[in-house]
Motif scaffolding. Structure first.
Motif, mmCIF file in Angstrom:
data_model
loop_
_atom_site.group_PDB
_atom_site.id
_atom_site.type_symbol
_atom_site.label_atom_id
_atom_site.label_comp_id
_atom_site.label_asym_id
_atom_site.label_seq_id
_atom_site.Cartn_x
_atom_site.Cartn_y
_atom_site.Cartn_z
ATOM 1 N N ILE A 273 0.846 -1.184 0.000
ATOM 2 C CA ILE A 273 0.000 0.000 0.000
ATOM 3 C C ILE A 273 0.885 1.240 0.000
ATOM 4 C CG2 ILE A 273 -1.945 1.156 1.118
ATOM 5 C CD1 ILE A 273 -2.415 -1.786 0.237
ATOM 6 N N VAL A 274 0.705 2.085 -1.018
ATOM 7 C CA VAL A 274 1.494 3.320 -1.149
ATOM 8 C C VAL A 274 0.535 4.479 -1.373
ATOM 9 C CG1 VAL A 274 3.211 4.570 -2.522
ATOM 10 C CG2 VAL A 274 3.493 2.117 -2.107
ATOM 11 N N GLY A 275 0.627 5.498 -0.539
ATOM 12 C CA GLY A 275 -0.169 6.713 -0.735
ATOM 13 C C GLY A 275 -1.667 6.475 -0.791
ATOM 14 N N GLY A 276 -2.158 5.526 -0.013
ATOM 15 C CA GLY A 276 -3.590 5.288 0.020
ATOM 16 C C GLY A 276 -4.123 4.418 -1.103
ATOM 17 N N GLY A 277 -3.247 3.734 -1.820
ATOM 18 C CA GLY A 277 -3.677 2.843 -2.893
ATOM 19 C C GLY A 277 -2.780 1.620 -2.972
ATOM 20 N N ILE A 278 -3.229 0.616 -3.721
ATOM 21 C CA ILE A 278 -2.443 -0.610 -3.874
ATOM 22 C C ILE A 278 -1.416 -0.414 -4.986
ATOM 23 C CG2 ILE A 278 -2.522 -3.067 -4.425
ATOM 24 C CD1 ILE A 278 -5.366 -3.141 -3.374
ATOM 25 N N ALA A 279 -0.133 -0.629 -4.657
ATOM 26 C CA ALA A 279 0.938 -0.492 -5.644
ATOM 27 C C ALA A 279 1.381 -1.831 -6.201
ATOM 28 C CB ALA A 279 2.140 0.219 -5.024
ATOM 29 N N ARG A 280 1.229 -2.899 -5.401
ATOM 30 C CA ARG A 280 1.633 -4.233 -5.862
ATOM 31 C C ARG A 280 0.724 -5.281 -5.235
ATOM 32 N NH1 ARG A 280 7.599 -5.554 -4.513
ATOM 33 N NH2 ARG A 280 7.232 -7.204 -6.030
ATOM 34 N N VAL A 281 0.480 -6.364 -5.975
ATOM 35 C CA VAL A 281 -0.169 -7.559 -5.441
ATOM 36 C C VAL A 281 0.726 -8.732 -5.834
ATOM 37 C CG1 VAL A 281 -2.183 -9.067 -5.490
ATOM 38 C CG2 VAL A 281 -2.495 -6.590 -5.606
ATOM 39 N N VAL A 282 1.478 -9.244 -4.854
ATOM 40 C CA VAL A 282 2.525 -10.231 -5.125
ATOM 41 C C VAL A 282 2.068 -11.624 -4.688
ATOM 42 C CG1 VAL A 282 4.893 -10.914 -4.571
ATOM 43 C CG2 VAL A 282 4.335 -8.497 -4.898
ATOM 44 N N LEU A 283 2.261 -12.607 -5.554
ATOM 45 C CA LEU A 283 1.914 -13.990 -5.234
ATOM 46 C C LEU A 283 2.872 -14.543 -4.189
ATOM 47 C CD1 LEU A 283 1.347 -15.374 -8.862
ATOM 48 C CD2 LEU A 283 -0.383 -14.502 -7.267
ATOM 49 N N ALA A 284 2.325 -15.095 -3.106
ATOM 50 C CA ALA A 284 3.172 -15.684 -2.061
ATOM 51 C C ALA A 284 3.733 -17.031 -2.500
ATOM 52 C CB ALA A 284 2.370 -15.843 -0.774
ATOM 53 N N ASP A 285 3.006 -17.737 -3.344
ATOM 54 C CA ASP A 285 3.429 -19.064 -3.813
ATOM 55 C C ASP A 285 3.247 -19.151 -5.325
ATOM 56 O OD1 ASP A 285 3.746 -20.283 -1.067
ATOM 57 O OD2 ASP A 285 1.589 -19.837 -1.003
ATOM 58 N N ALA A 286 3.905 -20.108 -5.939
ATOM 59 C CA ALA A 286 3.658 -20.384 -7.346
ATOM 60 C C ALA A 286 2.172 -20.710 -7.514
ATOM 61 C CB ALA A 286 4.520 -21.543 -7.823
ATOM 62 N N THR A 287 1.536 -20.141 -8.531
ATOM 63 C CA THR A 287 0.076 -20.220 -8.659
ATOM 64 C C THR A 287 -0.327 -20.674 -10.052
ATOM 65 O OG1 THR A 287 -0.147 -18.408 -7.064
ATOM 66 C CG2 THR A 287 -2.082 -18.938 -8.386
ATOM 67 N N ARG A 288 -1.298 -21.571 -10.062
ATOM 68 C CA ARG A 288 -1.830 -22.120 -11.328
ATOM 69 C C ARG A 288 -3.175 -21.456 -11.618
ATOM 70 N NH1 ARG A 288 -1.650 -27.829 -13.495
ATOM 71 N NH2 ARG A 288 -3.563 -28.185 -14.677
ATOM 72 N N PHE A 289 -3.254 -20.718 -12.722
ATOM 73 C CA PHE A 289 -4.498 -20.095 -13.170
ATOM 74 C C PHE A 289 -5.086 -20.969 -14.279
ATOM 75 C CE2 PHE A 289 -2.130 -16.696 -11.265
ATOM 76 C CZ PHE A 289 -3.076 -15.864 -10.688
ATOM 77 N N GLU A 290 -6.424 -21.133 -14.259
ATOM 78 C CA GLU A 290 -7.062 -21.985 -15.259
ATOM 79 C C GLU A 290 -8.341 -21.370 -15.797
ATOM 80 O OE1 GLU A 290 -7.022 -26.378 -14.878
ATOM 81 O OE2 GLU A 290 -6.482 -25.997 -12.778
ATOM 82 N N ALA A 291 -8.703 -21.790 -16.987
ATOM 83 C CA ALA A 291 -10.014 -21.527 -17.584
ATOM 84 C C ALA A 291 -10.389 -22.783 -18.354
ATOM 85 C CB ALA A 291 -9.972 -20.314 -18.499
ATOM 86 N N PHE A 292 -11.676 -22.955 -18.606
ATOM 87 C CA PHE A 292 -12.109 -24.232 -19.174
ATOM 88 C C PHE A 292 -12.828 -24.113 -20.513
ATOM 89 C CE2 PHE A 292 -11.643 -24.795 -14.643
ATOM 90 C CZ PHE A 292 -10.839 -25.929 -14.593
ATOM 91 N N THR A 293 -13.086 -22.913 -20.997
ATOM 92 C CA THR A 293 -13.776 -22.753 -22.293
ATOM 93 C C THR A 293 -13.074 -21.698 -23.142
ATOM 94 O OG1 THR A 293 -15.280 -21.173 -21.216
ATOM 95 C CG2 THR A 293 -16.039 -23.450 -21.445
ATOM 96 N N PRO A 294 -12.000 -22.034 -23.871
ATOM 97 C CA PRO A 294 -11.353 -23.337 -23.953
ATOM 98 C C PRO A 294 -10.408 -23.573 -22.783
ATOM 99 C CG PRO A 294 -10.221 -21.781 -25.350
ATOM 100 C CD PRO A 294 -11.411 -21.046 -24.776
ATOM 101 N N ARG A 295 -9.927 -24.806 -22.637
ATOM 102 C CA ARG A 295 -9.037 -25.166 -21.528
ATOM 103 C C ARG A 295 -7.740 -24.375 -21.641
ATOM 104 N NH1 ARG A 295 -7.944 -29.598 -18.093
ATOM 105 N NH2 ARG A 295 -6.652 -28.707 -16.434
ATOM 106 N N THR A 296 -7.395 -23.683 -20.573
ATOM 107 C CA THR A 296 -6.200 -22.840 -20.549
ATOM 108 C C THR A 296 -5.527 -22.975 -19.201
ATOM 109 O OG1 THR A 296 -7.338 -21.247 -21.956
ATOM 110 C CG2 THR A 296 -5.310 -20.502 -20.911
ATOM 111 N N ILE A 297 -4.208 -23.067 -19.196
ATOM 112 C CA ILE A 297 -3.444 -23.121 -17.951
ATOM 113 C C ILE A 297 -2.316 -22.097 -18.039
ATOM 114 C CG2 ILE A 297 -1.932 -24.528 -16.503
ATOM 115 C CD1 ILE A 297 -3.506 -26.981 -17.423
#
Length: 202
Positions: free
Chosen positions: A145-169
């Motif tokens: 948080i910098v100056g009243g706003g979010i400056a970064r959103v950092v992943l704490a762990d390796a993360t798998r993002f998915e979608a299924f129409t079509p299948r995406t990883i």
């Protein structure tokens, strides 16, 4: 001055008109003269001259900070092999290639300044949805948080993002700043959680 010769600007206007008509699908239009400015523009504006080559995830790297810019469809020009076009994709259809970039022109001076400024760090657990349509449930993130706003959103762990129409990883490593790639709704939810954690807005 030869009265029969058309002024140069009239020739340029005719080329521009012909280019516009060709883009509109009117095949009877006169093609711009080879070597003219209009012909050069048409070579790069005509979709038929671009070939899809895959998808690429653009990641900005500055010192030890990595920022996801987004997922893009990549197109290469048919005649100029050094020219390429990146178009933001709404949903991936294949495993993207990762490409690292550097320089403020990728993220803007304001974002770069915010990332370098002293910040308060808040840990949150949220479902993350990226603006290209892939998602990951209950992700642990560290928000700066910098100056009243979010400056970064950092992943704490390796993360798998998915979608299924079509299948995406899409696999992203721990330490990746995903703020710029988050959907608007996800940013709003994270901000509300940050406010709740800080005791604001109650």
């Amino acid at each position: 001055m030869n009265g029969d010769a058309a002024p140069k600007y009239e020739s340029d206007l005719e080329d521009l008109l012909s280019e516009a008509l060709l883009q509109a699908g009117q095949t009877t239009a006169r093609r711009p003269a080879p070597g003219s400015l209009a012909a050069s523009r048409l070579a790069y504006s005509d979709p038929a001259n671009w070939r899809a080559s895959g998808q690429v995830a653009i990641i900005h790297r500055e010192d030890n900070v990595e920022t996801l810019i987004g997922l893009f469809d990549e197109f290469l020009h048919a005649s100029n092999k050094s020219a390429r076009k990146l178009v933001a994709t709404q949903l991936g259809t294949m495993k993207p290639r990762i490409e690292y970039v550097a320089g403020e022109h990728w993220i803007g001076k304001t974002i770069a300044a915010n990332k370098a400024a002293p910040s308060t760090k808040i840990e949150v657990i949220e479902d993350l949805i990226l603006d290209m349509g892939v998602s990951a449930p209950a992700v642990v993130c560290q928000c700066s948080i910098v100056g009243g706003g979010i400056a970064r959103v950092v992943l704490a762990d390796a993360t798998r993002f998915e979608a299924f129409t079509p299948r995406t990883i899409l696999l992203l490593p721990a330490g990746m700043d995903v703020l710029e790639g988050l959907s608007r709704g996800t940013k709003d939810r994270i901000w509300r959680e940050v406010q709740r954690t800080l005791g604001l807005g109650e």
